[in-house]
Enzyme design. Structure first.
Site, PDB file in Angstrom:
ATOM      1  N   ALA A  87      68.299  37.882  31.676  1.00 17.82           N
ATOM      2  CA  ALA A  87      67.353  37.352  32.669  1.00 17.82           C
ATOM      3  C   ALA A  87      67.373  35.823  32.703  1.00 17.82           C
ATOM      4  O   ALA A  87      68.061  35.171  31.908  1.00 17.82           O
ATOM      5  CB  ALA A  87      65.946  37.862  32.356  1.00 17.82           C
ATOM      6  N   HIS A  88      66.588  35.262  33.620  1.00 17.02           N
ATOM      7  CA  HIS A  88      66.623  33.806  33.807  1.00 17.02           C
ATOM      8  C   HIS A  88      66.098  33.056  32.581  1.00 17.02           C
ATOM      9  O   HIS A  88      65.234  33.504  31.862  1.00 17.02           O
ATOM     10  CB  HIS A  88      65.869  33.392  35.076  1.00 17.02           C
TER      11      HIS A  88
END
Length: 338
Positions: free
Chosen positions: A256-257
């Protein structure tokens, strides 16, 4: 904790990747500080503007830039009072009063303000105005704004987007999408993977695609990395998602980011790592492991398959189970349950 602070400070200075954001996300408008104040009139509580400079970028706590906006929603461990050309926006009266910077705004509805400003300053990938210009080369669509070393091997049915930089001897296998990313030398990316996709940024009080938080960071993949097939790696929200040198990712992995993977990380299939997780060097992660967001995993850690990691883990730990604990303790629990 002091140990966590030292760990974070080391990452802040050692892993910060400088990049030109406008190569990936063109400027839509150039505002000055007073223009931002007017734009936020419906959300403004208090303000102080003493230096009406142009806004050209967004800062983060890891990377303070000149001529930028800095969204400050929690207290910092360092001072920013000496920065003359940043506009600080906060929703905290306490933070606002403590700041000695020349330009600051006190606002409400921070998520709406963040979205409004970024949507007005940048043309990002999730805005209707976003465009790219592709050439069809060797069976793939390559953006005219991408830079690919001549030694790289881009195979058929790939899409390489605006601003992407691909280094020497990189192999990108069939049906791969790479955007908003910097890929270093000798990296291999296997079939059907997506690098640089939109992170999962949202507000539970304002759901739906029209309210998603703009993601204007990138993915940085260091040298000699292997990424398996059907993996997805989201770009950073403001700065970057980092895959460290010599790391190896199996198939079907989601990153994920804002995640930072240290050097020599090895991850087995079907593992998911939530946003803003930091993982140290030389970590081994078994298959089907899940990581909760915003936690720190130390160096030389081993995580057993199917573990659920929900808290910070110290260096040299071996953990298992859900929630993941020291593997010796976990084994005792399993034995006692029989």
């Amino acid at each position: 904790k002091i140990e966590d602070l030292i760990f974070l400070l080391g990452l802040r200075f050692d892993l910060m990747i400088n990049f030109d954001r406008t190569e990936f996300f063109p400027l839509k408008n150039i505002f000055k500080c007073n223009d931002i104040k007017k734009l936020l009139n419906d959300y403004l509580i208090n303000w102080e503007i003493n230096n009406n400079f142009e806004i050209l970028d967004i800062s983060s706590s890891n990377n303070i830039k000149n001529n930028s906006i800095f969204f400050l929603f929690k207290e910092l461990s360092f001072s920013i009072d000496n920065y003359d050309s940043i506009l600080v926006i906060t929703c905290s009266e306490k933070i606002y009063q403590s700041l000695k910077v020349k330009n600051k705004l006190l606002i409400n509805k921070k998520n709406k303000v963040y979205n409004l400003i970024l949507n007005e300053i940048f043309i990002h990938e999730d805005s209707i105005e976003y465009k790219d210009d592709f050439e069809f080369k060797g069976g793939s669509y390559i953006s005219k704004f991408a830079k690919i070393d001549n030694s790289a091997n881009i195979r058929e049915n790939c899409i390489i987007g605006r601003g992407v930089k691909i280094g020497k001897n990189v192999i990108v296998k069939h049906n791969t999408v790479i955007k908003n990313s910097i890929i270093s030398d000798n990296t291999i990316i296997c079939e059907n993977s997506t690098i640089g996709s939109t992170g999962f940024g949202f507000d539970l009080k304002n759901m739906g695609s029209v309210h998603i938080s703009p993601q204007i960071g990138i993915v940085f993949i260091d040298k000699n990395v292997l990424i398996g097939s059907n993996c997805s790696i989201d770009r950073g929200k403001i700065d970057h998602t980092i895959i460290g040198e010599n790391s190896m990712l199996d198939n079907l992995i989601h990153i994920a980011h804002n995640v930072v993977l240290g050097k020599n990380t090895c991850i087995a299939a079907q593992t998911g790592i939530s946003g803003s997780v930091t993982i140290g060097d030389d970590v081994i992660i078994g298959g089907q492991v899940g990581f909760a967001g915003h936690i720190k995993i130390g160096k030389n850690v081993i995580v057993a398959a199917k573990s659920g990691v929900t808290k910070n883990i110290k260096d040299n730990s071996v953990i298992a189970g859900f929630p993941a604990i020291d593997i010796k303790e976990w084994k005792k629990i399993i034995i006692n349950q029989k």
